[in-house]
Each structure stands twice: as C-alpha cells, then as structure tokens.
Design a protein around this motif. Structure first.
Motif, PDB file in Angstrom:
ATOM      1  N   LYS A   1      28.625 -20.827  -1.114  1.00 35.42           N
ATOM      2  CA  LYS A   1      29.637 -21.926  -1.976  1.00 35.42           C
ATOM      3  C   LYS A   1      30.866 -21.834  -1.226  1.00 35.42           C
ATOM      4  CE  LYS A   1      26.591 -21.915  -6.027  1.00 35.42           C
ATOM      5  NZ  LYS A   1      26.401 -22.776  -7.018  1.00 35.42           N
ATOM      6  N   ASN A   2      31.176 -21.063  -0.410  1.00 31.50           N
ATOM      7  CA  ASN A   2      32.301 -21.092   0.352  1.00 31.50           C
ATOM      8  C   ASN A   2      33.813 -20.699  -0.502  1.00 31.50           C
ATOM      9  OD1 ASN A   2      34.098 -21.032   2.522  1.00 31.50           O
ATOM     10  ND2 ASN A   2      34.377 -23.228   2.715  1.00 31.50           N
ATOM     11  N   LEU A   3      33.467 -19.424  -1.405  1.00 32.51           N
ATOM     12  CA  LEU A   3      34.617 -19.332  -2.546  1.00 32.51           C
ATOM     13  C   LEU A   3      35.436 -18.265  -2.034  1.00 32.51           C
ATOM     14  CD1 LEU A   3      31.756 -19.051  -5.533  1.00 32.51           C
ATOM     15  CD2 LEU A   3      32.941 -21.052  -4.530  1.00 32.51           C
TER      16      LEU A   3
ATOM     17  N   GLY B   1      27.022 -12.088  -4.537  1.00 34.77           N
ATOM     18  CA  GLY B   1      27.779 -12.016  -2.923  1.00 34.77           C
ATOM     19  C   GLY B   1      27.239 -13.300  -2.383  1.00 34.77           C
ATOM     20  N   GLN B   2      25.782 -13.448  -2.680  1.00 35.54           N
ATOM     21  CA  GLN B   2      25.186 -14.812  -1.784  1.00 35.54           C
ATOM     22  C   GLN B   2      25.847 -16.134  -2.279  1.00 35.54           C
ATOM     23  OE1 GLN B   2      20.983 -14.490  -2.087  1.00 35.54           O
ATOM     24  NE2 GLN B   2      20.821 -16.496  -1.003  1.00 35.54           N
TER      25      GLN B   2
ATOM     26  N   ILE C   1      34.774  -8.576 -10.113  1.00 35.18           N
ATOM     27  CA  ILE C   1      35.028  -9.635  -9.453  1.00 35.18           C
ATOM     28  C   ILE C   1      35.220  -9.449  -7.727  1.00 35.18           C
ATOM     29  CG2 ILE C   1      37.225 -11.008  -8.782  1.00 35.18           C
ATOM     30  CD1 ILE C   1      38.328  -9.836 -11.620  1.00 35.18           C
ATOM     31  N   LEU C   2      34.292  -9.988  -7.161  1.00 31.22           N
ATOM     32  CA  LEU C   2      34.198  -9.892  -5.554  1.00 31.22           C
ATOM     33  C   LEU C   2      35.084 -10.919  -4.747  1.00 31.22           C
ATOM     34  CD1 LEU C   2      31.256  -9.520  -6.945  1.00 31.22           C
ATOM     35  CD2 LEU C   2      30.247  -9.793  -4.816  1.00 31.22           C
ATOM     36  N   ASP C   3      35.587 -10.608  -3.773  1.00 30.06           N
ATOM     37  CA  ASP C   3      35.986 -11.332  -2.641  1.00 30.06           C
ATOM     38  C   ASP C   3      35.467 -11.687  -1.542  1.00 30.06           C
ATOM     39  OD1 ASP C   3      36.773  -9.431  -0.868  1.00 30.06           O
ATOM     40  OD2 ASP C   3      38.934  -9.430  -1.397  1.00 30.06           O
ATOM     41  N   VAL C   4      36.019 -12.404  -0.684  1.00 32.61           N
ATOM     42  CA  VAL C   4      35.254 -12.663   0.742  1.00 32.61           C
ATOM     43  C   VAL C   4      35.234 -11.543   1.581  1.00 32.61           C
ATOM     44  CG1 VAL C   4      35.610 -15.240   0.808  1.00 32.61           C
ATOM     45  CG2 VAL C   4      37.428 -13.840   1.455  1.00 32.61           C
ATOM     46  N   ARG C   5      35.969 -10.600   1.545  1.00 32.47           N
ATOM     47  CA  ARG C   5      35.976  -9.463   2.388  1.00 32.47           C
ATOM     48  C   ARG C   5      35.030  -8.312   1.702  1.00 32.47           C
ATOM     49  NH1 ARG C   5      41.826  -7.867   4.402  1.00 32.47           N
ATOM     50  NH2 ARG C   5      40.779  -7.262   6.042  1.00 32.47           N
ATOM     51  N   GLY C   6      34.409  -8.509   0.747  1.00 26.16           N
ATOM     52  CA  GLY C   6      33.560  -7.575   0.305  1.00 26.16           C
ATOM     53  C   GLY C   6      34.218  -6.722  -0.730  1.00 26.16           C
TER      54      GLY C   6
END
Ligand code: PMT
Length: 409
Positions: A340-342, A334-335, A366-371
C-alpha cells in the motif's frame, strides 16, 4: 496529561455547582492535585466538605485564612498552580473579574494568576445573551482568559437555550488541550474510523466488530496537538468531546472511498484506522430476502482498497495504515506496508485480550518502511494514538527539513 498538575478549581454560586464535584473527580482520577476555592454563594449549593473529601485538600473559602504555615493562601496557591478553572462561572464572577474587582478569595486569586485561567460559564440564556455579559466575556478573552461553553440545552430555570455548563468531558478535554504541545499545528489530517456496512437488502448487512474507538482516539489526540482534523467514520455509537473536528459519516466502503478521495489532495496526512470491509454483496436487493427452506448463497465482490489507491498517488502525503491480524502479525503487516506504499503500519493482533476491536486499550507494533519495529505494551487507545502521532511528527519534521529518516524510533 494531568498527572502531578496543580489545578485550582474555582466554584461560584450557580445551580451547576454540583457538577463541579464530578469535574473535580475526573481531574483527580487523571492524577491532578486539585485545590478547591469556593465563593460564599457557591457554599449555598454544595458543602465545602464534599470538595474537601474528594480532593484531599482543604477547601479555601475565606480571604483572611493562612495557608500552610503562615503564608497567604491566595498568593501561595497562585504561585504553585499550573492552571485555574472556574466552573461554574456565573455572570457575577465574569463581571467582577472583567472589571478588575478583587473582593473575595477567588477573585483575588484570579488577579494573582500567571498561568492559564479557564472559565466554564453557566447561567440563564437571557443572562448569557445580555450585552453586559457578552462585553465582559469579550474583555476577558482579550486579556487571554479562556472559555469552554456554555452549552445549549434545558436549563435549571425551566427554559432552554445556551447557558448550560459544558459537559464535563468537554471541560476535561479543554484542560488537556491547554497542557498539550501543538506539534501538529499547520497539518491537515484525515482519520478514518469504525466499520463499514455493506447492505444485503433493506434489513440486513455485512459488517465487522470495529467500534471506532481507535480512530476517534487518533482524531481527538491529533486535534489536541494542533492539527486540523477530518474524521471519516463508519456507523458507531461514540461521541467526541470536541466540536472542532470535522466529522463525516458514511456507511459503505465505497462511500468511505469517495469521501476520502474528495479530501485527499487537501490533506497532509492520512491515518486509516477504519476496518473497511474487503467484500460487499454483488447485488443489494431492494426487497427483503424471504426465508426459504434451503440454503441461501450470497455472492460477494471486492470492495475498493482505499489505502492502496491512496498509496498509488502518494505524492507528499504521509500515509499510516493499520493491520488487524489473527496470525502472522508481522509478516502480514509488513506486506501491507509495502503493497500500500505506506510510511507506517500499526499492527494489532486482535486475538490478544485488551487488543483490537471494542476495547478501550490496544497492544500494537509500529513498523516503518525501513523495517524498524516499535513494540508497545497494553496501553489505552489514547496513549497508543499519541505514540503513533509522535512517529508522524518525526516524519513531518523530516519532510519539512528534507532530512534522512529519523534515528530515534
Ligand atoms: O474500532 P475499534 O473497535 O477501536 O477497533 C480498532 C481496530 C481493530 C479496527 C483498529 O485498531 C484496526 O486494526 N484497524 C484496521 C482494520 C483493518 O481493516 O485492517 P486490514 O488489515 O484489513 O486493513 C489494512 C489497512 O488497509 C487498514 O488501514 C484499512 O483501513 C485499509 N483498508 C482495508 C481494506 C480496504 N478495502 N480498504 C482499506 O483502505
């Protein structure tokens, strides 16, 4: 991909007929139900019994034999088939079909096919180059028939040149490709794979356990789905069963960074599966370090963080990173996603059996920017690659239509 597909394998009379046995096995292994049709000449090279035993289906050789009850064989099979592949395809069979001749079971069946027909030619190099064969190939292509090979190399007739049956892996890849939806068409994807190698002196280097398998799987699947793919790879022993992927080899993290930057502006999506060395020796010595009795201290300095640099000038790009972790998988991943602005990060706990380095399988989250997190079980790296690409496709669609983030994860 080939599971439950009905495939007709046409075998014609060339020395490469024995390789059709391996092709049959590979198709069966992938779950296809294969029906073999042989010409009279093919039976001079391999016995129908071999194909019958391995396919579990009767081998069809004769025109006037009934098939399953009283139905006419060639029409019944042509109706149920999803694909026909003719391997090896001789100059004779190409000539007959290109000119509409249907004088045996195989040629008659081709005329009745409404699904893709793939030819894998194999013949002497001079025959392949002859204007007769080339005209026939052009004619067949114009009618929508597809080709794979022939490949270059040593030929059974003693010569060398273009005329060998394409590698079985390439034929299989072409078949899988035919069945694949092209949902990444129009996208230019840059994939990195493998380790980097940081030289200490002319003999020694620092590296890691990455083999490149995960990155190669991503490159192959992205190309299969229609993307234009550039694969930037650290040292590895792999070969791709496709020739239509641009492959660039590098050694060090700095070289990988430079090539990635060169291609960045021109691509839409970057997937960094490479295990880039975080550190390199501060000085690379020109001479071999001599053995001494005491300890030897190697000073390291930081390598560029390629993905972080890409994230800083992200623009419209879709960025996918990987996180190889040995503890606190989700926190660390998550960090990295944030730093890295992924758009997506694929986290693998490389301590789990079947996950991470060197295996043909992986276990990822698989993680996305919305958690949101998608947990995957143990899967082949090809399957993992496809699921990552499914997520990428959703992001591409969202970007294209300026939609909010996809609901279905
Ligand atoms: O190659 P295989 O044998 O098939 O193994 C697959 C794999 C384990 C290498 C792969 O699944 C994987 O996890 N790749 C990323 C490994 C890694 O370097 O993770 P990281 O957590 O150190 O780096 C995070 C991300 O930043 C990665 O996308 C990495 O490519 C990138 N990075 C890292 C360091 C650096 N200097 N520059 C980078 O761009």
């Amino acid at each position: 991909m080939l599971r439950n597909k009905e495939i007709i394998l046409g075998v014609t009379g060339g020395i490469a007929a024995y390789k059709a046995v391996e092709l049959l096995r590979e198709m069966v292994k992938r779950g296809a139900n294969v029906h073999v049709v042989m010409t009279k000449n093919a039976q001079q090279f391999v016995s129908p019994l071999t194909f019958e035993t391995l396919s579990g289906n009767p081998v069809l050789c004769e025109m006037f034999r009934l098939f399953r009850g009283s139905k006419i064989g060639h029409v019944t099979l042509a109706d149920i088939a999803d694909l026909m592949v003719i391997a090896p395809a001789t100059a004779n069979i190409l000539g007959k079909i290109a000119n509409g001749i249907a004088d045996d079971l195989l040629t008659t069946m081709v005329m009745a096919m409404k699904v893709p027909v793939l030819f894998a030619p194999s013949m002497n190099v001079n025959m392949w180059q002859s204007s007769f064969v080339q005209n026939n190939v052009e004619r067949l292509k114009a009618h929508g028939y597809q080709f794979i090979g022939p490949a270059e190399g040593d030929l059974a007739c003693g010569g060398a040149g273009r005329g060998r049956l394409a590698d079985i892996a390439e034929i299989i890849e072409k078949i899988e490709d035919i069945f694949t939806k092209k949902d990444l068409q129009g996208q230019r994807i840059l994939v990195t794979a493998g380790p980097t190698l940081e030289a200490i002196d002319p003999i020694r280097y620092i590296t890691n356990r990455s083999t490149g398998k995960m990155g190669f799987a991503l490159a192959k699947m992205a190309r299969r789905r229609g993307a234009e793919v550039t694969l930037i790879t650290g040292p590895n022993y792999l070969s791709l069963p496709r020739r239509d992927i641009q492959q660039i080899s590098v050694h060090s993290a700095q070289q990988m960074r430079d090539v990635v930057m060169e291609y960045y502006e021109d691509c839409h999506i970057v997937i960094m599966a490479a295990a880039v060395a975080d550190f390199r020796p501060q000085n690379t010595l020109q001479e071999k370090i001599k053995k001494t009795n005491g300890t030897y201290i190697l000073k390291l300095e930081k390598n560029p963080d390629i993905l972080k640099e890409l994230g800083e000038k992200k623009g419209e790009h879709i960025l996918v990173g990987f996180a190889a972790e040995t503890s606190e998988l989700m926190e660390n991943a998550g960090q990295k996603l944030k730093e890295k602005n992924l758009d997506i990060i694929v986290a693998n706990d490389v301590t789990q059996p079947g996950a991470g380095f060197g295996t043909d399988t992986n276990i990822v989250k698989i993680l996305d920017v919305r958690g949101r997190v998608r947990k995957l079980p143990l899967l082949s790296k090809d399957e993992v690659a496809n699921i990552i690409l499914d997520q990428v496709v959703k992001l591409v669609r969202k970007k294209q239509r300026n939609l909010p983030w996809p609901r279905n994860w």
